[in-house]
Design a protein around this motif. Structure first.
Motif, PDB file in Angstrom:
ATOM      1  N   LEU A   1       0.805  -1.221   0.000  1.00 56.93           N
ATOM      2  CA  LEU A   1       0.000   0.000   0.000  1.00 56.93           C
ATOM      3  C   LEU A   1       0.836   1.268   0.000  1.00 56.93           C
ATOM      4  O   LEU A   1       0.586   2.179  -0.806  1.00 56.93           O
ATOM      5  CB  LEU A   1      -0.983  -0.016   1.176  1.00 56.93           C
ATOM      6  CG  LEU A   1      -1.876   1.221   1.328  1.00 56.93           C
ATOM      7  CD1 LEU A   1      -2.718   1.433   0.078  1.00 56.93           C
ATOM      8  CD2 LEU A   1      -2.769   1.087   2.551  1.00 56.93           C
ATOM      9  N   PRO A   2       1.840   1.419   0.875  1.00 53.57           N
ATOM     10  CA  PRO A   2       2.652   2.653   0.810  1.00 53.57           C
ATOM     11  C   PRO A   2       3.358   2.827  -0.526  1.00 53.57           C
ATOM     12  O   PRO A   2       3.470   3.958  -1.022  1.00 53.57           O
ATOM     13  CB  PRO A   2       3.657   2.471   1.956  1.00 53.57           C
ATOM     14  CG  PRO A   2       3.024   1.482   2.871  1.00 53.57           C
ATOM     15  CD  PRO A   2       2.243   0.569   2.000  1.00 53.57           C
ATOM     16  N   PHE A   3       3.821   1.724  -1.131  1.00 52.15           N
ATOM     17  CA  PHE A   3       4.496   1.831  -2.426  1.00 52.15           C
ATOM     18  C   PHE A   3       3.517   2.220  -3.537  1.00 52.15           C
ATOM     19  O   PHE A   3       3.878   2.938  -4.472  1.00 52.15           O
ATOM     20  CB  PHE A   3       5.193   0.502  -2.754  1.00 52.15           C
ATOM     21  CG  PHE A   3       6.316   0.169  -1.824  1.00 52.15           C
ATOM     22  CD1 PHE A   3       7.565   0.756  -1.969  1.00 52.15           C
ATOM     23  CD2 PHE A   3       6.128  -0.733  -0.789  1.00 52.15           C
ATOM     24  CE1 PHE A   3       8.606   0.453  -1.106  1.00 52.15           C
ATOM     25  CE2 PHE A   3       7.159  -1.043   0.076  1.00 52.15           C
ATOM     26  CZ  PHE A   3       8.388  -0.455  -0.070  1.00 52.15           C
ATOM     27  N   LYS A   4       2.267   1.740  -3.438  1.00 51.84           N
ATOM     28  CA  LYS A   4       1.248   2.142  -4.408  1.00 51.84           C
ATOM     29  C   LYS A   4       0.981   3.641  -4.314  1.00 51.84           C
ATOM     30  O   LYS A   4       0.902   4.343  -5.335  1.00 51.84           O
ATOM     31  CB  LYS A   4      -0.048   1.376  -4.162  1.00 51.84           C
ATOM     32  CG  LYS A   4       0.010  -0.091  -4.515  1.00 51.84           C
ATOM     33  CD  LYS A   4      -1.340  -0.743  -4.227  1.00 51.84           C
ATOM     34  CE  LYS A   4      -1.335  -2.218  -4.551  1.00 51.84           C
ATOM     35  NZ  LYS A   4      -2.636  -2.851  -4.245  1.00 51.84           N
ATOM     36  N   LEU A   5       0.851   4.127  -3.085  1.00 46.95           N
ATOM     37  CA  LEU A   5       0.613   5.557  -2.907  1.00 46.95           C
ATOM     38  C   LEU A   5       1.797   6.371  -3.402  1.00 46.95           C
ATOM     39  O   LEU A   5       1.627   7.426  -4.039  1.00 46.95           O
ATOM     40  CB  LEU A   5       0.336   5.859  -1.425  1.00 46.95           C
ATOM     41  CG  LEU A   5      -0.926   5.232  -0.829  1.00 46.95           C
ATOM     42  CD1 LEU A   5      -1.033   5.559   0.653  1.00 46.95           C
ATOM     43  CD2 LEU A   5      -2.165   5.719  -1.559  1.00 46.95           C
TER      44      LEU A   5
ATOM     45  N   LEU B   1       3.966   5.486  -5.743  1.00 47.67           N
ATOM     46  CA  LEU B   1       3.967   5.433  -7.204  1.00 47.67           C
ATOM     47  C   LEU B   1       2.924   6.364  -7.793  1.00 47.67           C
ATOM     48  O   LEU B   1       3.202   7.099  -8.758  1.00 47.67           O
ATOM     49  CB  LEU B   1       3.709   3.991  -7.666  1.00 47.67           C
ATOM     50  CG  LEU B   1       3.537   3.765  -9.169  1.00 47.67           C
ATOM     51  CD1 LEU B   1       4.832   4.108  -9.905  1.00 47.67           C
ATOM     52  CD2 LEU B   1       3.118   2.327  -9.448  1.00 47.67           C
ATOM     53  N   PHE B   2       1.729   6.370  -7.204  1.00 49.54           N
ATOM     54  CA  PHE B   2       0.655   7.207  -7.729  1.00 49.54           C
ATOM     55  C   PHE B   2       0.986   8.689  -7.586  1.00 49.54           C
ATOM     56  O   PHE B   2       0.672   9.496  -8.467  1.00 49.54           O
ATOM     57  CB  PHE B   2      -0.644   6.879  -6.986  1.00 49.54           C
ATOM     58  CG  PHE B   2      -1.871   7.487  -7.588  1.00 49.54           C
ATOM     59  CD1 PHE B   2      -2.386   7.015  -8.787  1.00 49.54           C
ATOM     60  CD2 PHE B   2      -2.518   8.540  -6.964  1.00 49.54           C
ATOM     61  CE1 PHE B   2      -3.513   7.571  -9.351  1.00 49.54           C
ATOM     62  CE2 PHE B   2      -3.651   9.106  -7.517  1.00 49.54           C
ATOM     63  CZ  PHE B   2      -4.143   8.623  -8.710  1.00 49.54           C
ATOM     64  N   VAL B   3       1.632   9.060  -6.474  1.00 53.05           N
ATOM     65  CA  VAL B   3       1.985  10.464  -6.267  1.00 53.05           C
ATOM     66  C   VAL B   3       3.142  10.881  -7.169  1.00 53.05           C
ATOM     67  O   VAL B   3       3.156  11.991  -7.712  1.00 53.05           O
ATOM     68  CB  VAL B   3       2.319  10.707  -4.779  1.00 53.05           C
ATOM     69  CG1 VAL B   3       2.885  12.108  -4.569  1.00 53.05           C
ATOM     70  CG2 VAL B   3       1.078  10.524  -3.917  1.00 53.05           C
ATOM     71  N   MET B   4       4.112   9.987  -7.355  1.00 52.88           N
ATOM     72  CA  MET B   4       5.283  10.330  -8.157  1.00 52.88           C
ATOM     73  C   MET B   4       4.920  10.576  -9.621  1.00 52.88           C
ATOM     74  O   MET B   4       5.509  11.447 -10.271  1.00 52.88           O
ATOM     75  CB  MET B   4       6.335   9.221  -8.062  1.00 52.88           C
ATOM     76  CG  MET B   4       7.047   9.159  -6.719  1.00 52.88           C
ATOM     77  SD  MET B   4       8.302   7.860  -6.680  1.00 52.88           S
ATOM     78  CE  MET B   4       9.385   8.392  -7.985  1.00 52.88           C
ATOM     79  N   VAL B   5       3.949   9.843 -10.143  1.00 48.92           N
ATOM     80  CA  VAL B   5       3.560  10.041 -11.547  1.00 48.92           C
ATOM     81  C   VAL B   5       2.458  11.089 -11.683  1.00 48.92           C
ATOM     82  O   VAL B   5       1.934  11.284 -12.791  1.00 48.92           O
ATOM     83  CB  VAL B   5       3.092   8.711 -12.168  1.00 48.92           C
ATOM     84  CG1 VAL B   5       4.203   7.675 -12.133  1.00 48.92           C
ATOM     85  CG2 VAL B   5       1.845   8.184 -11.474  1.00 48.92           C
ATOM     86  N   ASP B   6       2.129  11.758 -10.568  1.00 48.03           N
ATOM     87  CA  ASP B   6       1.055  12.761 -10.566  1.00 48.03           C
ATOM     88  C   ASP B   6      -0.242  12.122 -11.088  1.00 48.03           C
ATOM     89  O   ASP B   6      -0.831  12.546 -12.089  1.00 48.03           O
ATOM     90  CB  ASP B   6       1.437  13.975 -11.415  1.00 48.03           C
ATOM     91  CG  ASP B   6       0.571  15.184 -11.102  1.00 48.03           C
ATOM     92  OD1 ASP B   6      -0.273  15.101 -10.180  1.00 48.03           O
ATOM     93  OD2 ASP B   6       0.729  16.217 -11.787  1.00 48.03           O
ATOM     94  N   GLY B   7      -0.647  11.075 -10.364  1.00 45.03           N
ATOM     95  CA  GLY B   7      -1.731  10.226 -10.827  1.00 45.03           C
ATOM     96  C   GLY B   7      -3.049  10.931 -11.051  1.00 45.03           C
ATOM     97  O   GLY B   7      -3.742  10.663 -12.038  1.00 45.03           O
ATOM     98  N   TRP B   8      -3.418  11.855 -10.158  1.00 45.28           N
ATOM     99  CA  TRP B   8      -4.710  12.522 -10.318  1.00 45.28           C
ATOM    100  C   TRP B   8      -4.737  13.372 -11.584  1.00 45.28           C
ATOM    101  O   TRP B   8      -5.742  13.406 -12.296  1.00 45.28           O
ATOM    102  CB  TRP B   8      -5.005  13.388  -9.086  1.00 45.28           C
ATOM    103  CG  TRP B   8      -5.344  12.587  -7.880  1.00 45.28           C
ATOM    104  CD1 TRP B   8      -4.609  12.459  -6.740  1.00 45.28           C
ATOM    105  CD2 TRP B   8      -6.518  11.776  -7.687  1.00 45.28           C
ATOM    106  NE1 TRP B   8      -5.234  11.626  -5.861  1.00 45.28           N
ATOM    107  CE2 TRP B   8      -6.408  11.198  -6.414  1.00 45.28           C
ATOM    108  CE3 TRP B   8      -7.624  11.485  -8.480  1.00 45.28           C
ATOM    109  CZ2 TRP B   8      -7.389  10.340  -5.904  1.00 45.28           C
ATOM    110  CZ3 TRP B   8      -8.602  10.635  -7.983  1.00 45.28           C
ATOM    111  CH2 TRP B   8      -8.483  10.071  -6.712  1.00 45.28           C
ATOM    112  N   ASN B   9      -3.630  14.033 -11.864  1.00 42.45           N
ATOM    113  CA  ASN B   9      -3.564  14.837 -13.082  1.00 42.45           C
ATOM    114  C   ASN B   9      -3.648  13.958 -14.324  1.00 42.45           C
ATOM    115  O   ASN B   9      -4.381  14.269 -15.275  1.00 42.45           O
ATOM    116  CB  ASN B   9      -2.262  15.647 -13.093  1.00 42.45           C
ATOM    117  CG  ASN B   9      -2.179  16.609 -14.251  1.00 42.45           C
ATOM    118  OD1 ASN B   9      -1.955  16.211 -15.388  1.00 42.45           O
ATOM    119  ND2 ASN B   9      -2.343  17.893 -13.987  1.00 42.45           N
TER     120      ASN B   9
END
Length: 272
Positions: free
Chosen positions: A247-251, A253-261
């Protein structure tokens, strides 16, 4: 004799005690009843509104038409949430956001209310040109009494039907046209397609597109889960849940690639 006198004395004392208790209970009841009566007299008169629903006859046809129009308007308002979900971009957006939350495995984070709010605002953003066109060509002329109700509905449905037709796959549309025994010529136009066939075809097309995007969302997170599970098994930590570690690695990864954008941009570009 002594025993008999003692029993009589005890009985007399018990009778006196019961009599005193009865007098005390009666006094308490009278006191509270008097307070209730005084309180009821002291309360002001409360006026309860009398609401009645009456159906009266009329000889004026215009009043009947206005009543039917009001009934139709209330019916449309009650179905407004379903209309918003079925004929706009809301369906695809909310399904993709739900897939994202399940892929990250964050349970109820973000909360459902947040996802629905984001989906609603993205829907308003995507549908804003269509809403503006409906307001310009249908609502305002109708309010200014330039067109009648039937023409206003037709003008309002035209941009909405065009939006649905653009997002609908030909195979899905052909399915409902064939099921309804609707024969269209080779040079048929959008106005020839019935709305009863266009709406369900649009819905299943949106579901298919949303599931395709959800599948793509799951791939990187599944790979991360497999890597974490393999590392834990190689270290002999088979009792440790891999989801807790990944879970922490998923979060991250999602933040590093600017997932929401990236996700919102993909959703916006997915609508033609």
């Amino acid at each position: 004799m002594v025993t008999t006198d003692l029993i009589e004395t005890v009985v007399i004392m018990m009778n006196n005690i019961k009599y005193k208790n009865i007098k005390m209970i009666v006094c308490v009841l009278v006191f509270f009843l008097s307070l209730g009566i005084i309180g009821s007299y002291a309360q002001p008169d409360n006026i309860i509104p009398d609401i009645q629903l009456n159906i009266e006859g009329t000889t004026d046809p215009e009043r009947t038409v206005n009543s039917l129009q009001l009934l139709a308007l209330l019916t449309v308002l009650s179905l407004a949430p379903a209309i918003l979900i079925m004929v706009t971009s809301f369906t695809r957006i909310i399904i993709v956001l739900s897939f994202l939350r399940n892929a990250i495995a964050t349970q109820q984070t973000p909360p459902t209310q947040v996802l629905i709010g984001l989906a609603l605002f993205l829907t308003f953003f995507i549908m804003s040109p269509i809403i503006a066109e409906i307001n310009q060509n249908a609502l305002q002329p109708y309010l200014n009494e330039e067109i009648d109700q039937a023409e206003a509905i037709e003008n309002a449905m035209e941009p909405l039907r065009e939006f649905m037709f653009t997002q609908t796959r030909d195979t899905d549309l052909a399915l409902f046209l064939e099921a309804s025994d609707t024969d269209l010529a080779d040079n048929a136009e959008l106005r020839d397609i019935p709305t009863t066939s266009l709406i369900p075809a649009f819905i299943i097309s949106e579901l298919k597109t949303a599931f395709q995007m959800g599948f793509i969302l799951f791939i990187p997170f599944i790979v991360l889960d497999m890597v974490v599970a393999s590392v834990l098994m190689s270290m002999g930590m088979m009792m440790l849940p891999p989801a807790m570690i990944s879970l922490p690695f998923k979060l991250l990864l999602f933040v590093m690639v600017d997932g929401w954008n990236v996700l919102v941009k993909s959703l916006l570009l997915s609508f033609k």
